[in-house]
Each structure stands twice: as C-alpha cells, then as structure tokens.
Design a protein around this motif. Structure first.
Motif, PDB file in Angstrom:
ATOM      1  N   PHE A 115       0.828  -1.200   0.000  1.00  0.00           N
ATOM      2  CA  PHE A 115       0.000   0.000   0.000  1.00  0.00           C
ATOM      3  C   PHE A 115       0.868   1.258   0.000  1.00  0.00           C
ATOM      4  O   PHE A 115       0.576   2.227  -0.707  1.00  0.00           O
ATOM      5  CB  PHE A 115      -0.940   0.007   1.211  1.00  0.00           C
ATOM      6  N   TYR A 116       1.932   1.247   0.779  1.00  0.00           N
ATOM      7  CA  TYR A 116       2.828   2.414   0.839  1.00  0.00           C
ATOM      8  C   TYR A 116       3.431   2.683  -0.533  1.00  0.00           C
ATOM      9  O   TYR A 116       3.489   3.836  -0.990  1.00  0.00           O
ATOM     10  CB  TYR A 116       3.926   2.158   1.868  1.00  0.00           C
ATOM     11  N   ALA A 117       3.874   1.626  -1.215  1.00  0.00           N
ATOM     12  CA  ALA A 117       4.495   1.783  -2.530  1.00  0.00           C
ATOM     13  C   ALA A 117       3.526   2.364  -3.552  1.00  0.00           C
ATOM     14  O   ALA A 117       3.949   3.028  -4.506  1.00  0.00           O
ATOM     15  CB  ALA A 117       5.031   0.436  -3.027  1.00  0.00           C
ATOM     16  N   GLN A 118       2.241   2.151  -3.339  1.00  0.00           N
ATOM     17  CA  GLN A 118       1.222   2.658  -4.260  1.00  0.00           C
ATOM     18  C   GLN A 118       0.647   4.002  -3.816  1.00  0.00           C
ATOM     19  O   GLN A 118      -0.380   4.433  -4.326  1.00  0.00           O
ATOM     20  CB  GLN A 118       0.108   1.630  -4.410  1.00  0.00           C
ATOM     21  N   GLY A 119       1.319   4.663  -2.855  1.00  0.00           N
ATOM     22  CA  GLY A 119       0.947   6.027  -2.515  1.00  0.00           C
ATOM     23  C   GLY A 119       0.018   6.200  -1.333  1.00  0.00           C
ATOM     24  O   GLY A 119      -0.446   7.317  -1.075  1.00  0.00           O
ATOM     25  N   HIS A 120      -0.256   5.133  -0.615  1.00  0.00           N
ATOM     26  CA  HIS A 120      -1.109   5.254   0.571  1.00  0.00           C
ATOM     27  C   HIS A 120      -0.290   5.665   1.787  1.00  0.00           C
ATOM     28  O   HIS A 120       0.865   5.261   1.945  1.00  0.00           O
ATOM     29  CB  HIS A 120      -1.785   3.918   0.890  1.00  0.00           C
ATOM     30  N   ASP A 121      -0.889   6.452   2.667  1.00  0.00           N
ATOM     31  CA  ASP A 121      -0.398   6.599   4.020  1.00  0.00           C
ATOM     32  C   ASP A 121      -0.839   5.367   4.809  1.00  0.00           C
ATOM     33  O   ASP A 121      -1.772   4.655   4.410  1.00  0.00           O
ATOM     34  CB  ASP A 121      -0.949   7.859   4.671  1.00  0.00           C
ATOM     35  N   LEU A 122      -0.177   5.128   5.934  1.00  0.00           N
ATOM     36  CA  LEU A 122      -0.415   3.902   6.679  1.00  0.00           C
ATOM     37  C   LEU A 122      -0.776   4.182   8.132  1.00  0.00           C
ATOM     38  O   LEU A 122      -0.162   5.030   8.782  1.00  0.00           O
ATOM     39  CB  LEU A 122       0.823   3.006   6.654  1.00  0.00           C
ATOM     40  N   ALA A 123      -1.756   3.455   8.631  1.00  0.00           N
ATOM     41  CA  ALA A 123      -2.037   3.351  10.063  1.00  0.00           C
ATOM     42  C   ALA A 123      -1.778   1.899  10.430  1.00  0.00           C
ATOM     43  O   ALA A 123      -2.514   1.001  10.001  1.00  0.00           O
ATOM     44  CB  ALA A 123      -3.482   3.741  10.358  1.00  0.00           C
TER      45      ALA A 123
END
Length: 263
Positions: free
Chosen positions: A26-34
């Motif tokens: 998800f991070y690699a695809q531009g999402h921020d993470l919780a």
C-alpha cells in the motif's frame, strides 16, 4: 476528524508476515499507513529499515482480542490521521486444539476473540463515517481452511468459516451506502504463523507475493478471492468429496501444533 491528503490504509497485524507485506504494498502505491499491532517496536524497526517517510505512517498499539483496545486504536487513527479508505483486519492466531483437553476450550475462546470479535471491532470505528462519506473498503482476512474442517484444526477452521459468513453478511448491509467488503482467503503463505507447520503446504507463497495479489483484489473491490487461485480449486474439490472419502484421505495427517503464538 481531518480528511487525509493521500488515501489511508489501516492494517492490523502489521508487525510481521502478511500485514507487514500489505503495508509495504500500500505504501508503494501512494497510501499513508495506520499500522496496528501489539509489538509496536517491530513495526517501528521495520519502517525505519525500509526507509518509510515518518510523515506517511503512524503506529498504534492494540490487542485485537480485546474489543476496547482495537476500537480505541481506530478512534485514535480517526483523530490523528483521518478516515481510511481501506481497513484491513488481518491480525489473527492459528492454534490447533484438542477438545478432550479442558484448557483447549479456553484456547478456542481466545482464538475466536481474536479472529472473529477482533475483526468486527477493527471495522466498528470506521463504518458510520464511511457510510456518511459514501465510500470505503473493509477487508477481512479469512483462510482457505474456512472451506472444509481439518482434523486438529477445529477452532481455526471454524473461526475462518465464521469470518467468511460475517464478511458476507456485512457486505449485504453496507453495499447500498457505498462501503465495500472484500473477503480474502489465503492458502499457504510463508510467515511466522506457518513456519512450524508439520505438514506439506502446496502452492506456498511468500508474503510479498501474496500481498501483490491481494492488493490487486482489494483495488478491484472483488467481493471474495482465494489466493493463490490453485488453492481455491483444491478446496472446492475437497468440498465436493463425500464425507467418507474425505475422512479417509485425511486420516493420519499431521495436525497443527497446540498453543502456538500469534503472528
């Protein structure tokens, strides 16, 4: 509650295995993470080692088997990072049990508390806000073990079958308000949860390979997917076998260890 500048993914069980691999994808695809886990130090060490931008992720401590603990983590995410676009209820445990042993009844209760009530509690803080926004995706991680009960795995198979039914029910409840529910059924994935299995694991995937396939399913908002697809065929064939044939086929098969630790 603020609106995230980038899409936000809330992921439980993010300290290792599937959860960590999904976080990276998800991070690699531009999402921020919780990122949520009991072992927050492991998340922090991984994030630092992977070079994640500290402005793009936050870590929340929670015990998914305790409903108030994971609900509080969800509420903290809403206050700090805003409403996620995707919530992945990945945290789970996998123990064998022997129903003739009294202590294993308590083990079974703990397993259900984590794999089932914990999933509902993970989704709970976000549902009303997603409905009001008219969008969002809730992802429940079940298992191919949901499709047919395996000797020695009664609690685990039952819990994952319940995940499938629960997500199906939730999907029907939320669809009209724009909230999608995705059910993932992993086959065998090389993680700490499967490392000590005493039986063959056909079509074994790495966590990264599973995460890549799962990410595509989630982004398509497919309602249900067995990963890899080959395990789906195997499971369906096993489901079609008459009970007598199925029982003979699994007679003498090694069972899962009892009282293993959670991923």
């Amino acid at each position: 509650m603020t609106a995230p500048a980038r899409p936000l993914a809330f992921i439980t069980g993010a300290s290792s295995g599937i959860g960590q691999a999904l976080a990276a994808r998800f991070y690699a695809q531009g999402h921020d993470l919780a990122l949520v886990a009991r072992n927050t130090q492991a998340i922090g060490d991984w994030a630092a080692g992977a070079g994640l931008d500290a402005a793009r992720y936050a870590v929340y401590a929670a015990d998914v088997s305790v409903a108030d603990s994971i609900v509080e983590a969800g509420m903290a995410c809403l206050a700090r990072q805003g409403l996620p676009q995707v919530v992945v209820a990945n945290a789970g445990v996998s123990w064998g049990i022997d129903s003739a042993e009294r202590e294993d009844l308590d083990v079974m209760a703990q397993l259900f508390a984590t794999n089932n009530l914990g999933m509902a509690a993970t989704f709970h803080p976000f549902i009303r806000a997603m409905q009001a926004r008219g969008s969002g995706t809730l992802v429940g991680v079940a298992s191919v073990a949901a499709i047919r009960g395996l000797p020695g795995h009664g609690a685990y198979c039952a819990s994952k079958a319940a995940v499938v039914s629960y997500c199906e029910s939730l999907r029907g409840e939320l669809r009209a308000r724009g909230v999608r529910v995705v059910t993932l059924l992993p086959g065998y994935v090389a993680t700490p949860l499967t490392r000590d299995n005493r039986y063959g694991m056909p079509f074994l995937l790495t966590a990264d390979d599973f995460a890549e396939r799962a990410f595509r399913v989630i982004m398509r908002q497919s309602s249900y997917a067995v990963i890899p697809w080959q395990m789906g065929i195997v499971a369906k064939l096993l489901r079609l076998l008459p009970n007598a044939v199925f029982d003979r086929l699994l007679q003498g098969r090694q069972t899962k260890h009892r009282h293993k630790t959670a991923e």
